[in-house]
Write a protein that holds these residues in place. Structure first.
Motif, PDB file in Angstrom:
ATOM      1  N   GLY A 137       0.832  -1.198   0.000  1.00  0.00           N
ATOM      2  CA  GLY A 137       0.000   0.000   0.000  1.00  0.00           C
ATOM      3  C   GLY A 137       0.860   1.240   0.000  1.00  0.00           C
ATOM      4  O   GLY A 137       1.550   1.528   0.974  1.00  0.00           O
ATOM      5  N   ASN A 138       0.809   1.972  -1.084  1.00  0.00           N
ATOM      6  CA  ASN A 138       1.710   3.115  -1.201  1.00  0.00           C
ATOM      7  C   ASN A 138       1.041   4.253  -1.955  1.00  0.00           C
ATOM      8  O   ASN A 138       0.453   4.052  -3.012  1.00  0.00           O
ATOM      9  N   LEU A 139       1.102   5.452  -1.398  1.00  0.00           N
ATOM     10  CA  LEU A 139       0.529   6.635  -2.038  1.00  0.00           C
ATOM     11  C   LEU A 139       1.626   7.621  -2.429  1.00  0.00           C
ATOM     12  O   LEU A 139       1.346   8.799  -2.676  1.00  0.00           O
ATOM     13  N   HIS A 140       2.857   7.140  -2.478  1.00  0.00           N
ATOM     14  CA  HIS A 140       4.010   8.024  -2.642  1.00  0.00           C
ATOM     15  C   HIS A 140       3.957   8.821  -3.944  1.00  0.00           C
ATOM     16  O   HIS A 140       4.241  10.022  -3.951  1.00  0.00           O
ATOM     17  N   ALA A 141       3.612   8.195  -5.040  1.00  0.00           N
ATOM     18  CA  ALA A 141       3.671   8.859  -6.356  1.00  0.00           C
ATOM     19  C   ALA A 141       2.277   9.242  -6.856  1.00  0.00           C
ATOM     20  O   ALA A 141       2.022   9.247  -8.059  1.00  0.00           O
ATOM     21  N   ALA A 176      -3.743   2.542  -5.223  1.00  0.00           N
ATOM     22  CA  ALA A 176      -3.039   2.726  -3.947  1.00  0.00           C
ATOM     23  C   ALA A 176      -2.368   1.470  -3.439  1.00  0.00           C
ATOM     24  O   ALA A 176      -1.662   1.530  -2.422  1.00  0.00           O
ATOM     25  N   GLY A 177      -2.557   0.331  -4.100  1.00  0.00           N
ATOM     26  CA  GLY A 177      -2.000  -0.914  -3.590  1.00  0.00           C
ATOM     27  C   GLY A 177      -2.886  -1.501  -2.496  1.00  0.00           C
ATOM     28  O   GLY A 177      -3.979  -1.014  -2.219  1.00  0.00           O
ATOM     29  N   VAL A 178      -2.383  -2.566  -1.887  1.00  0.00           N
ATOM     30  CA  VAL A 178      -3.159  -3.292  -0.872  1.00  0.00           C
ATOM     31  C   VAL A 178      -2.980  -2.603   0.481  1.00  0.00           C
ATOM     32  O   VAL A 178      -1.903  -2.647   1.080  1.00  0.00           O
ATOM     33  N   ILE A 179      -4.043  -1.975   0.962  1.00  0.00           N
ATOM     34  CA  ILE A 179      -4.017  -1.267   2.245  1.00  0.00           C
ATOM     35  C   ILE A 179      -4.983  -1.972   3.187  1.00  0.00           C
ATOM     36  O   ILE A 179      -6.198  -1.956   2.974  1.00  0.00           O
ATOM     37  N   GLY A 180      -4.445  -2.605   4.198  1.00  0.00           N
ATOM     38  CA  GLY A 180      -5.261  -3.395   5.104  1.00  0.00           C
ATOM     39  C   GLY A 180      -5.827  -2.595   6.263  1.00  0.00           C
ATOM     40  O   GLY A 180      -5.431  -1.458   6.520  1.00  0.00           O
ATOM     41  N   PHE A 181      -6.786  -3.184   6.939  1.00  0.00           N
ATOM     42  CA  PHE A 181      -7.371  -2.731   8.202  1.00  0.00           C
ATOM     43  C   PHE A 181      -8.327  -1.546   8.074  1.00  0.00           C
ATOM     44  O   PHE A 181      -9.097  -1.317   8.990  1.00  0.00           O
ATOM     45  N   SER A 227     -10.915  10.004   6.717  1.00  0.00           N
ATOM     46  CA  SER A 227     -10.064  10.710   7.690  1.00  0.00           C
ATOM     47  C   SER A 227      -8.968   9.808   8.224  1.00  0.00           C
ATOM     48  O   SER A 227      -7.817  10.239   8.392  1.00  0.00           O
ATOM     49  N   PHE A 228      -9.315   8.542   8.467  1.00  0.00           N
ATOM     50  CA  PHE A 228      -8.328   7.594   9.007  1.00  0.00           C
ATOM     51  C   PHE A 228      -7.153   7.406   8.042  1.00  0.00           C
ATOM     52  O   PHE A 228      -5.989   7.435   8.450  1.00  0.00           O
ATOM     53  N   LEU A 229      -7.465   7.238   6.744  1.00  0.00           N
ATOM     54  CA  LEU A 229      -6.370   6.990   5.805  1.00  0.00           C
ATOM     55  C   LEU A 229      -5.559   8.255   5.538  1.00  0.00           C
ATOM     56  O   LEU A 229      -4.341   8.185   5.340  1.00  0.00           O
ATOM     57  N   VAL A 230      -6.210   9.421   5.524  1.00  0.00           N
ATOM     58  CA  VAL A 230      -5.449  10.675   5.382  1.00  0.00           C
ATOM     59  C   VAL A 230      -4.499  10.840   6.573  1.00  0.00           C
ATOM     60  O   VAL A 230      -3.327  11.200   6.415  1.00  0.00           O
ATOM     61  N   LEU A 231      -4.999  10.550   7.774  1.00  0.00           N
ATOM     62  CA  LEU A 231      -4.173  10.686   8.976  1.00  0.00           C
ATOM     63  C   LEU A 231      -3.003   9.704   8.974  1.00  0.00           C
ATOM     64  O   LEU A 231      -1.850  10.086   9.239  1.00  0.00           O
ATOM     65  N   THR A 232      -3.278   8.438   8.668  1.00  0.00           N
ATOM     66  CA  THR A 232      -2.203   7.439   8.674  1.00  0.00           C
ATOM     67  C   THR A 232      -1.195   7.703   7.552  1.00  0.00           C
ATOM     68  O   THR A 232       0.010   7.486   7.737  1.00  0.00           O
ATOM     69  N   THR A 262      -1.183   1.649   8.696  1.00  0.00           N
ATOM     70  CA  THR A 262      -2.548   1.200   9.007  1.00  0.00           C
ATOM     71  C   THR A 262      -2.528  -0.123   9.759  1.00  0.00           C
ATOM     72  O   THR A 262      -3.325  -0.330  10.678  1.00  0.00           O
ATOM     73  N   ALA A 263      -1.612  -1.020   9.404  1.00  0.00           N
ATOM     74  CA  ALA A 263      -1.520  -2.295  10.115  1.00  0.00           C
ATOM     75  C   ALA A 263      -0.965  -2.092  11.523  1.00  0.00           C
ATOM     76  O   ALA A 263      -1.447  -2.705  12.492  1.00  0.00           O
ATOM     77  N   ALA A 264       0.054  -1.214  11.657  1.00  0.00           N
ATOM     78  CA  ALA A 264       0.665  -0.982  12.968  1.00  0.00           C
ATOM     79  C   ALA A 264      -0.315  -0.352  13.947  1.00  0.00           C
ATOM     80  O   ALA A 264      -0.283  -0.644  15.150  1.00  0.00           O
ATOM     81  N   LEU A 265      -1.196   0.503  13.452  1.00  0.00           N
ATOM     82  CA  LEU A 265      -2.190   1.125  14.322  1.00  0.00           C
ATOM     83  C   LEU A 265      -3.465   0.293  14.407  1.00  0.00           C
ATOM     84  O   LEU A 265      -4.073   0.181  15.478  1.00  0.00           O
ATOM     85  N   GLY A 266      -3.877  -0.279  13.287  1.00  0.00           N
ATOM     86  CA  GLY A 266      -5.144  -0.988  13.252  1.00  0.00           C
ATOM     87  C   GLY A 266      -5.131  -2.310  13.991  1.00  0.00           C
ATOM     88  O   GLY A 266      -6.098  -2.633  14.698  1.00  0.00           O
ATOM     89  N   ALA A 267      -4.056  -3.083  13.856  1.00  0.00           N
ATOM     90  CA  ALA A 267      -4.012  -4.407  14.493  1.00  0.00           C
ATOM     91  C   ALA A 267      -4.073  -4.316  16.022  1.00  0.00           C
ATOM     92  O   ALA A 267      -4.896  -5.006  16.649  1.00  0.00           O
ATOM     93  N   PRO A 268      -3.229  -3.499  16.691  1.00  0.00           N
ATOM     94  CA  PRO A 268      -3.339  -3.407  18.156  1.00  0.00           C
ATOM     95  C   PRO A 268      -4.707  -2.900  18.615  1.00  0.00           C
ATOM     96  O   PRO A 268      -5.243  -3.384  19.619  1.00  0.00           O
TER      97      PRO A 268
END
Length: 370
Positions: free
Chosen positions: A218-222, A288-293, A323-328, A350-356
């Protein structure tokens, strides 16, 4: 408060939160810009068509370009903004933020539909292999570009996602009926097969391995405005159509037999919900690729806040997901700039914040049913 009032109040409140998060995100970066200037620069980006103009277009078989008509646009606002600041906000940061909001909007709405469709709190937009199919198409475009007829990575991912969903649906459908359990198991089996195929292509992707891995995380870099123009219509139209079927989603939670007795055309409604949620997800994953959670956690959070009624849960989840994805993604972008590591895919954040957080909800037994 009556239901229509609650829907409007929550939607307006979350839309305002999205605007605030967007302004805050656009203000942050190596060049800090104050929120007032950011707001002016964002408004300057808004344009409306004002007529036609003739644009020179290069034709490969001709020696010189020819002119063709195209819409001419003019800015709605004309605020005075320092040139570099307008460029940074309008051309660099805002396309990425707009794409993050669009993808989060669509993924959270699709996740809400999938959880209701499968009557399963662990369901998300990837449960029938949409994300894995998109990954297979994208990795094929990267590893074996000569063998992919579509050329574009985005289009290959989109076609891979749609084709996988159609395959899973065809496998699970028998005699005009599509049992939810069979659909789920078919999705798991097809995902496993595509996972093996992706692994094979990664091993033989050569110099494209890094690009493929980053895309799969999951990447929004370009991101650019072209990506936004591709995904935005699918997200808005798809969620608008889904909003028209929230009553049927509520009834389906009672069970298919009960829904049939209450006048719902179960199989047609299931097919329609599945197709729209799949297309919305495919469009987001393609750019955007595979963005989980996002599609898993956000609907659960909003269900705890606004309740299980899909008439309010669907729009609020969509705005909260944006809002969640803009913030992350802001955390991923600014974090990578701070530690100078180049790229931090947003899927990692998203995985680091969403999983816990999801585990916290499970431990507190907040997530056990729909």
């Amino acid at each position: 408060m009556e239901r229509p009032g609650r829907v409007i109040a929550w939607s307006v409140g979350l839309a305002m939160l999205l605007v605030a998060v967007t302004i805050g995100s656009a203000a942050l970066g190596p060049v800090r810009i104050d929120p007032v200037t950011v707001t002016k620069a964002m408004l300057n980006v808004l344009v409306v068509p004002v007529g036609l103009e003739w644009t020179p277009t290069a034709i490969p078989v001709l020696d010189r370009p020819i002119s063709r008509p195209a819409l001419a646009y003019a800015s709605v606002f004309g605020f005075e903004v320092h040139g570099p600041h307008q460029t940074i906000v309008g051309d660099v940061r805002l396309p990425r933020i707009a794409l993050a909001g669009t993808v989060g909007f669509g993924l959270a709405a699709a996740g809400t539909v999938m959880q209701g469709f499968f009557r399963n709190p662990l369901a998300d937009p990837s449960i029938i292999g949409v994300s894995t199919g998109a990954a297979a198409g994208a990795v094929a475009a990267i590893a074996f570009p000569a063998l992919v007829p579509f050329g574009s990575l985005h289009l290959s991912a989109f076609v891979g996602a749609i084709a996988t969903a159609l395959l899973v649906y065809a496998i699970a459908t028998d005699g005009g009926r599509t049992p939810v359990a069979t659909l789920l198991l078919a999705g798991v089996a097809v995902q496993a097969f595509l996972g093996a195929l992706i692994s094979y292509m990664l091993v033989h992707s050569g110099d494209g391995l890094r690009q493929a891995v980053i895309w799969m995380m999951g990447n929004l870099h370009a991101s650019n405005w072209g990506d936004v123009r591709f995904a935005l219509p699918f997200a808005i139209v798809g969620v608008a159509v889904l909003a028209g079927y929230t009553r049927e989603m509520n009834i389906l939670l009672l069970g298919e037999e009960e829904a049939h007795h209450l006048g719902v055309n179960v199989e047609r409604t299931k097919l329609l919900l599945l197709v729209i949620a799949t297309v919305v997800t495919a469009a987001g994953v393609a750019v955007a690729g595979v963005i989980g959670f996002v599609g898993l956690v956000v609907p659960h959070i909003m269900r705890l806040i606004v309740g299980p009624d899909h008439r309010i849960l669907l729009p609020t989840s969509a705005f909260a997901g944006a809002s969640f994805l803009v913030l992350t993604d802001t955390i991923a972008r600014t974090g990578a700039e701070q530690v100078a590591v180049g790229i931090v895919p947003v899927g990692i954040v998203t995985a680091a914040l969403g999983a816990p957080f999801f585990l916290f909800l499970l431990v507190r037994q907040e997530v056990h049913s729909l």
